[in-house]
Write an enzyme that holds these catalytic residues in place. Structure first.
Site, PDB file in Angstrom:
ATOM      1  N   ARG A 119      58.079  46.503  15.503  1.00  0.00           N
ATOM      2  CA  ARG A 119      58.578  45.557  16.357  1.00  0.00           C
ATOM      3  C   ARG A 119      57.261  45.189  17.927  1.00  0.00           C
ATOM      4  NH1 ARG A 119      63.678  46.054  18.446  1.00  0.00           N
ATOM      5  NH2 ARG A 119      63.183  44.642  19.879  1.00  0.00           N
TER       6      ARG A 119
ATOM      7  N   ASP B 108      67.009  41.482  16.301  1.00  0.00           N
ATOM      8  CA  ASP B 108      65.339  41.118  16.239  1.00  0.00           C
ATOM      9  C   ASP B 108      64.396  40.704  15.246  1.00  0.00           C
ATOM     10  OD1 ASP B 108      65.470  43.104  14.588  1.00  0.00           O
ATOM     11  OD2 ASP B 108      64.641  44.448  15.427  1.00  0.00           O
TER      12      ASP B 108
END
Ligand code: FAD
Length: 670
Positions: free
Chosen positions: A280, A50
């Protein structure tokens, strides 16, 4: 449509993860006949890696999709360190900037791998007819013993198995193994047994299996992940630690009273281990926990023991007395990883390996995907320019010399950081077995230049002309046996460093007054660039120097003319860009020699080649000369590789040296 029975390609890429897609992107921009195959029937949709580091974002921007990642991603600006205090109670002990200021135009951001792969796929579609052929995998690969310099040869023969749809969908992705709707990454995790042989065998036995196809290729790039089939065919080993670490990863929307849940956190508990918190996109938060270790080569760890509940429980223990729960889990995984580097990155500079296929390490510093993409960012243009007959094949040797060192540095860093991350915090200064939190913070801060990707500094080679560097890589000769070491003059700037990527400052277009970050002009299109810092061209002497440079570049025997096909625009192989330091309003485009703003038949003058370091109307003064530390009167010349790394520097008169430098690897077509 059945695949062609026998096809020839310049480049065959095996594996369409981040490394494979980056390689394909270069090929699409350079117009190389390419195929990219992946054994999986589907792309990934969520989870996986990520973190996007600054250098990766600069690269994305040079391919024109940086803005998509920048807009969608969560921006991570601060890191909070949490440790037990003297009473053993968890406290925030420090805050550090996630990316040191001034390092790049970008800061670290977080977005899941599926979106990143999507940006690549869209870009491939926009710029080429290269599409990922899913459910296709190689069954055999052979390399004929041909001259490395024979550009017309197709020495690699690969047999490709076309799977049926049924075969290409991994069994575990059809039924979520935790019995819920939550997607997990176990089927791609290396805790799952490698299924490549199984897929090949299934395809052979299955009466519905598609065809077997023979492909002849000039080059093959193996980007097929940690289990790399290509690497195993070449017989290259992975060298390094014997220990494997088992990590648990949970992507949740948390319900918690922990105050820093939207910050990146490293939380060390007194006795229950550590957790890394990564905020996130889409309100998600990722928790990374190192669960246990196991010996390499031991039976695979029993992954049924690892569940999202078990990962959460560990996090709850570490984060106590704060509470953490979730009602939504987006993805979770457990994976096993060792710290290892491939013994070799290429076979005869014809078959290459990149990404996880040649380096594996822990996920803590968010490096896996970034370094993997940067491998093929380094390799792609080299293969493309050699395949096109623009560059000498000997430049391909620099792939291993440049990237294996980065992989080794990464493993060394990961080693150090793993110990500091996973250890128990020291209770006091006499507690020698415990981890010093000051050391943790110092290591973290020192590593930022490295982890951002900006610290990459390639050593001397035929395409990196450092002065007095005795660590020359390769033998420094090209195909005709000519010695090619030509040292650049590093003394001309303390900021533009030979071997590192060109930094960015604002400059203004001379023709239309629009401000640009200089890196925005350095597109990844396969061209070399000569950046002419023209200095103060209002000074007649300086203007004469710049004019003389223009004359030299325009002569029919100049390397610029000789490497550019007669019918092609003069900037198609090497682009000349100019930044001067005189007041914009006192200078006209026509004051410059045509070499600096070429005239092209049917198109007219090129207005996008000359820039100035001056005040803009709305975005201030970039102070580019000051920031680049280049003499604003006399200027200098900087040569950039197609991947933005500084190759050579010299004075405006050093045209013979520059010519010798280019002739070391640019092939003459005229
Ligand atoms: P991969 O992404 O592994 O891609 C390899 C591709 O090759 C796959 O699409 C595969 O299907 C294909 N392939 C494999 N074998 C063959 C074959 N024989 N023929 C054809 N195709 C083949 N990194 C982080 O930084 N943070 C994280 O949180 C993180 N989480 C991870 C979780 C899991 C479950 C895994 C497996 C990895 C994780 N990583 C993480 C690591 C990161 O995903 C990798 O470093 C990165 O994806 C490497 O890119 P790659 O292109 O080299 O390999």
């Amino acid at each position: 449509v059945p695949p062609p029975a026998d096809s020839h390609v310049d480049v065959l890429i095996v594996g369409a993860g981040p490394a494979g897609l980056m390689a394909a992107t270069w090929m699409s921009r350079c117009g190389i006949k390419t195929r990219i195959v992946d054994k999986r029937g589907t792309k990934i949709f969520n989870g996986q890696a990520d973190g996007l580091q600054c250098r990766t974002l600069e690269i994305f921007d040079s391919f024109d999709f940086g803005h998509r990642a920048w807009r969608e991603a969560n921006h991570m600006l601060e890191v909070c360190l949490w440790n037990p205090d003297e009473q053993g109670v968890l406290r925030r002990s420090d805050r550090v900037a996630d990316t040191p200021s001034g390092l790049s135009r970008f800061t670290e951001v977080v977005l899941h791998q599926g979106r990143i792969e999507r940006f690549f796929l869209d870009s491939l579609k926009e710029h080429s007819d290269i599409t990922v052929e899913r459910g296709v995998l190689p069954e055999s690969i052979t390399l004929d013993d041909v001259d490395a310099y024979d550009r017309k040869a197709y020495p690699i023969t690969v047999k490709l198995q076309h799977l049926t749809e049924e075969e290409a969908i991994p069994a575990e992705s059809k039924v979520h193994s935790n019995g819920s709707d939550v997607q997990n990454g176990l089927f791609r995790s290396n805790l799952a047994k490698d299924d490549t042989e199984g897929i090949i065998n299934a395809a052979k036995k299955n009466p519905r299996a598609g065809s077997l196809e023979t492909v002849k290729a000039k080059y093959v790039i193996g980007c097929d992940g940690a289990h790399s089939w290509v690497r195993r065919q070449l017989g290259f080993a992975m060298e390094g630690e014997q220990t494997d670490y088992i990590w648990g990863v949970l992507d949740i929307i948390p319900v918690t009273d922990f105050p820093d849940i939207r910050m990146r956190c490293a939380i060390h508990s007194e006795n229950s281990g550590s957790v890394m918190v990564i905020p996130r996109e889409n309100k998600l938060v990722r928790l990374y926990i190192q669960l246990t270790t196991t010996e390499k080569g031991e039976a695979q760890y029993d992954r049924s023991q690892i569940t999202p509940e078990m990962i959460l429980k560990s996090a709850q223990k570490i984060m106590a007395p704060y509470k953490i729960e979730y009602t939504y889990c987006d993805w979770w995984t457990a994976y096993q990883i060792g710290q290892r580097v491939g013994s070799k990155f290429s076979k005869n500079e014809r078959i290459f390996l990149a990404g996880d296929a040649v380096h594996t390490h822990s996920p803590k510093a968010g490096q896996g995907m970034n370094v993997s993409m940067q491998d093929t960012y380094n390799l792609g243009w080299k293969v493309a320019l050699v395949a096109k007959g623009i560059c000498d094949p000997s430049i391909l040797k620099t792939y291993q010399s440049e990237r294996r060192k980065i992989a080794q540095d990464l493993i060394d860093f990961d080693h150090k950081f793993s110990r500091l991350f996973s250890g128990r915090p020291a209770k006091n200064i006499l507690d020698e077995e415990g981890i010093s939190m000051t050391e943790f913070k110092d290591t973290f801060k020192k590593a930022q230049l490295f982890t951002s990707g900006i610290g990459v500094d390639y050593g001397t080679s035929m395409i990196v002309a450092k002065e007095g560097d005795s660590t020359a890589q390769g033998d420094g000769t090209n195909v005709s046996g000519k010695k090619t070491q030509v040292a650049g003059k590093q003394s001309l700037s303390s900021v533009i460093k030979i071997g590192t990527r060109m930094p960015s400052f604002q400059v203004i277009n001379q023709a239309d007054a629009r401000p640009w970050q200089f890196q925005e002009i350095l597109k990844s299109d396969g061209r070399w660039r000569i950046i002419v810092f023209a200095g103060n061209i209002k000074d007649p002497q300086q203007s004469a120097r710049v004019h003389a440079l223009g004359e030299t570049l325009s002569q029919s025997e100049s390397f610029l003319r000789r490497c550019t096909p007669a019918e092609a625009p003069i900037d198609s192989i090497v682009e000349v860009l100019t930044i001067h330091s005189a007041p914009r309003q006192e200078v006209e485009l026509s004051d410059f020699h045509e070499a600096f703003h070429p005239f092209q038949k049917g198109i007219g003058w090129d207005y996008w080649k000359i820039y100035v370091d001056d005040m803009s109307y709305h975005e201030g003064h970039g102070q580019a000369y000051k920031n680049y530390d280049v003499d604003p009167e006399k200027g200098c010349i900087v040569v950039l590789r197609p991947d933005m790394y500084v190759s050579w520097m010299g004075d405006l008169e050093d045209t013979v040296d520059m010519q010798n430098f280019f002739e070391g690897f640019l092939l003459s077509v005229n």
